[in-house]
Design a protein around this motif. Structure first.
Motif, short mmCIF file in Angstrom:
data_model
loop_
_atom_site.label_atom_id
_atom_site.label_comp_id
_atom_site.label_asym_id
_atom_site.label_seq_id
_atom_site.Cartn_x
_atom_site.Cartn_y
_atom_site.Cartn_z
N SER A 168 19.69 22.63 9.40
CA SER A 168 18.81 22.27 8.29
C SER A 168 19.15 23.06 7.03
O SER A 168 19.17 22.51 5.92
N ILE A 169 19.45 24.34 7.19
CA ILE A 169 19.79 25.19 6.05
C ILE A 169 21.07 24.68 5.39
O ILE A 169 21.16 24.61 4.15
N ASP A 170 22.06 24.32 6.20
CA ASP A 170 23.32 23.82 5.64
C ASP A 170 23.12 22.50 4.91
O ASP A 170 23.77 22.23 3.89
N ARG A 171 22.24 21.63 5.44
CA ARG A 171 22.01 20.35 4.77
C ARG A 171 21.34 20.56 3.42
O ARG A 171 21.65 19.89 2.44
N LEU A 172 20.41 21.49 3.34
CA LEU A 172 19.80 21.82 2.04
C LEU A 172 20.84 22.42 1.10
O LEU A 172 20.82 22.16 -0.10
N GLY A 173 21.77 23.18 1.66
CA GLY A 173 22.83 23.77 0.86
C GLY A 173 23.76 22.74 0.26
O GLY A 173 24.41 23.00 -0.76
N GLU A 174 23.83 21.56 0.87
CA GLU A 174 24.66 20.48 0.31
C GLU A 174 24.15 20.04 -1.05
O GLU A 174 24.93 19.61 -1.91
N ILE A 175 22.86 20.13 -1.28
CA ILE A 175 22.28 19.69 -2.55
C ILE A 175 22.76 20.59 -3.69
O ILE A 175 23.16 20.10 -4.76
N THR A 176 22.74 21.88 -3.48
CA THR A 176 23.15 22.82 -4.54
C THR A 176 24.63 23.14 -4.49
O THR A 176 25.14 23.82 -5.38
N GLY A 177 25.33 22.67 -3.44
CA GLY A 177 26.77 22.88 -3.38
C GLY A 177 27.20 24.11 -2.61
O GLY A 177 28.38 24.44 -2.58
N GLU A 178 26.26 24.81 -1.97
CA GLU A 178 26.63 25.98 -1.16
C GLU A 178 27.46 25.55 0.04
O GLU A 178 28.33 26.29 0.50
N THR A 179 27.16 24.39 0.56
CA THR A 179 27.97 23.81 1.64
C THR A 179 28.39 22.42 1.19
O THR A 179 27.56 21.53 1.02
N THR A 180 29.66 22.26 0.93
CA THR A 180 30.15 20.96 0.45
C THR A 180 31.62 20.83 0.79
O THR A 180 32.24 21.75 1.32
N THR A 181 32.19 19.68 0.49
CA THR A 181 33.61 19.44 0.74
C THR A 181 34.29 19.00 -0.54
O THR A 181 33.64 18.54 -1.48
N GLU A 182 35.60 19.11 -0.56
CA GLU A 182 36.37 18.68 -1.73
C GLU A 182 36.19 17.18 -1.96
O GLU A 182 36.15 16.71 -3.11
N GLU A 183 36.06 16.44 -0.86
CA GLU A 183 35.89 14.98 -0.98
C GLU A 183 34.59 14.65 -1.72
O GLU A 183 34.56 13.76 -2.58
N ILE A 184 33.52 15.37 -1.39
CA ILE A 184 32.24 15.14 -2.07
C ILE A 184 32.34 15.52 -3.54
O ILE A 184 31.85 14.81 -4.42
N LEU A 185 32.98 16.64 -3.82
CA LEU A 185 33.15 17.07 -5.21
C LEU A 185 33.93 16.03 -6.02
O LEU A 185 33.55 15.69 -7.14
N ASP A 186 35.02 15.54 -5.44
CA ASP A 186 35.83 14.53 -6.15
C ASP A 186 35.01 13.27 -6.41
O ASP A 186 35.10 12.67 -7.49
N MET A 187 34.20 12.87 -5.43
CA MET A 187 33.37 11.67 -5.59
C MET A 187 32.36 11.85 -6.72
O MET A 187 32.16 10.97 -7.55
N ILE A 188 31.72 13.03 -6.78
CA ILE A 188 30.69 13.28 -7.79
C ILE A 188 31.29 13.31 -9.19
O ILE A 188 30.83 12.63 -10.11
N PHE A 189 32.34 14.11 -9.36
CA PHE A 189 32.87 14.33 -10.71
C PHE A 189 33.71 13.16 -11.21
O PHE A 189 33.95 13.05 -12.42
N SER A 190 34.15 12.29 -10.32
CA SER A 190 34.91 11.11 -10.77
C SER A 190 34.04 10.14 -11.56
O SER A 190 34.56 9.28 -12.28
N THR A 191 32.71 10.26 -11.44
CA THR A 191 31.81 9.38 -12.18
C THR A 191 31.55 9.88 -13.60
O THR A 191 30.91 9.19 -14.39
N PHE A 192 32.03 11.09 -13.92
CA PHE A 192 31.83 11.66 -15.24
C PHE A 192 32.81 11.05 -16.24
O PHE A 192 33.83 10.49 -15.87
N CYS A 193 32.47 11.22 -17.50
CA CYS A 193 33.41 10.83 -18.54
C CYS A 193 34.47 11.92 -18.71
O CYS A 193 34.23 13.08 -18.38
N ILE A 194 35.64 11.53 -19.19
CA ILE A 194 36.67 12.51 -19.49
C ILE A 194 36.22 13.33 -20.70
O ILE A 194 35.71 12.79 -21.67
N GLY A 195 36.38 14.63 -20.62
CA GLY A 195 35.96 15.50 -21.72
C GLY A 195 34.66 16.21 -21.45
O GLY A 195 34.21 17.02 -22.25
N LYS A 196 34.05 15.92 -20.27
CA LYS A 196 32.79 16.62 -19.92
C LYS A 196 32.92 17.26 -18.56
O LYS A 196 33.62 16.77 -17.70
#
Length: 461
Positions: A433-461
């Motif tokens: 449960s602690i690790d799943r909550l950590g996924e929200i703030t990024g304490e426990t995450t994967t590179e794949e999740i990071l790439d998915m999140i930031f790929s939706t941003f505009c270039i320059g931000k």
């Protein structure tokens, strides 16, 4: 191949003509790359957070006159050295500045890479980083305020509050594992259960805000449906506060789908006015009816308009079947002409549906309709909005799923405690449960999740 901490550059302002264009550079070689282009006038040492005037060159010719500002690591958005070049906002000027930077040690930034670096360098947690793009894309004051709340750490603080109580209990249990001969005393077990119950309640309340948060962030498509001449176009004009649709007493005036966006109680709402639903031999009008029915599939909410003065609502009831499975609000129009008997008839026929009585002609009942649209879209009444502080509404499927997964772990932990399971099993479920909550703030995450999140941003931000 892109390296995580090399020097990146991108145009930070919208593409197209503008008074000012900004090119952002971040990384260990940011200042070095920028100074190969920028010639301060007068020449001299550049201090941090000062705006300096000078010429921007490509090495041989002047590209533009502009300004440079330096922000040193770690006191910058990304946590790295950041330089911004401010020049005229023409596409060709910005293109030439970018090309000169790329020739002098920088590379083109990927979408969201500046914010990704801010996360990786500890300037933002992942929930705050996701809120950055929500601030940029906000369409109403309410959606902007909620995004700002998340960016300022409102959601993160709530998640960390829940997680902190669980971590404290896990620490105690893991300490007890070093002394297996000791039994868990009743007071310790009771405190653990109290913490689990409190955490489960907080997670449920937070997860329950998803529908409202998503509606505020993304908006909702609302379809205005009904028979001819019940006042659909009049209702659209009233909600838009302008004469967008042609209104006449003749059936079939609206033949196409008219779409407009409006702010309803802070929700971005895409209103769709449609042709009246009925059988017709007019080929063009029949196409309009077909389009109206097709729009039902994409609507998040259907406002089914009926004439409250009608003697018989059997046809309305039959046509309503095309919205089966959708959220529907009955809008009984023309109440300025209706009798008490007419009103009772509408209530009797549509008693199983939420119904709002209005007069589009006199604007009667419109406030109640707006409140109802918000409630149906958000999943709760507008009056209860103040129960969750700004920032403590989730709008992301990722956040919702992480919360529900954490809740599953807490439920398993509760069952294990009640069953008198070994401490190892209790600790495993609690850590889940602690690790799943950590996924929200990024304490426990994967590179794949990071790439998915930031790929939706505009270039320059």
């Amino acid at each position: 191949m892109q390296r995580e901490f090399d020097t990146i550059a991108a145009v930070a302002t919208p593409w197209g003509e503008g008074g000012v264009g900004i090119v952002r550079v971040s990384g260990p070689g940011a200042l070095k790359a920028a100074l190969r282009l920028f010639r301060p006038v007068p020449a001299g040492e550049l201090k941090e957070r000062y705006l300096y005037y000078g010429r921007i060159t490509d090495g041989t010719a002047t590209i533009d006159d502009g300004f440079l500002v330096l922000m040193r690591s770690p006191r910058s958005y990304t946590g790295e050295d950041v330089v911004e070049l401010h020049c005229h906002g023409g596409p060709l000027v910005l293109k030439n500045v970018m090309e000169a930077l790329l020739r002098n040690g920088a590379r083109q930034a990927a979408p969201g890479e500046f914010t990704k670096r801010a996360f990786l360098n500890g300037k933002l947690d992942l929930a705050q980083a996701e809120a950055v793009i929500e601030v940029i894309r906000a369409e109403t004051d309410l959606s902007l305020n909620l995004a700002r709340g998340r960016l300022e750490g409102g959601l993160s603080r709530k998640v960390n509050e829940i997680k902190g109580a669980l971590v404290k209990e896990l620490t105690r249990i893991e300490a007890e594992l070093d002394f297996p001969e000791d039994e868990i005393d009743s007071s310790g077990a009771g405190e653990l259960q109290r913490v689990l119950d409190a955490a489960a309640g907080s997670i449920r309340r937070l997860a329950a805000t998803y529908q409202e948060g998503k509606a505020v962030r993304d908006g909702i498509r609302v379809l205005i449906l009904g028979r001819p001449n019940v006042g659909k176009s009049s209702l659209l004009n009233l909600l838009l506060r302008e004469e967008r649709a042609i209104v006449t007493p003749h059936p079939g005036t609206t033949r196409d789908v008219i779409e407009e966006t409006v702010n309803i109680k802070g929700l971005p709402v895409r209103l769709m006015d449609t042709a009246g639903l009925h059988d017709t031999d007019d080929h063009v009008e029949a196409i309009g009816v077909k389009l109206a029915i097709e729009r039902v599939a994409v609507a998040g909410l259907v406002l089914f308009v009926v004439d409250s003065t009608a003697r018989d609502h059997a046809a309305d009831k039959s046509l309503l079947e095309c919205a089966e499975g959708k959220k529907v609000v009955i809008v009984a129009n023309k109440t300025d002409l209706a009798t008490d008997k007419d009103i009772e008839s509408v209530k009797e026929v549509f008693g199983d549906k939420k119904t709002v009585f209005v007069s589009a002609l006199r604007s009667d009942g419109i406030e109640a309709l707006l409140e109802t649209v918000y409630e149906e879209a958000a999943g709760r009444a507008l009056a209860s909005r103040g129960e969750a502080p700004e920032g403590e509404l989730i709008a992301s499927v990722r956040h919702r799923d992480a919360l529900l997964n954490a809740l599953e772990g807490i439920d398993r932990t509760t069952e294990a405690v009640k069953a008198g399971a070994a401490r190892e099993f209790i600790a495993t479920d609690l850590r889940w449960s602690i690790d799943r909550l950590g996924e929200i703030t990024g304490e426990t995450t994967t590179e794949e999740i990071l790439d998915m999140i930031f790929s939706t941003f505009c270039i320059g931000k």
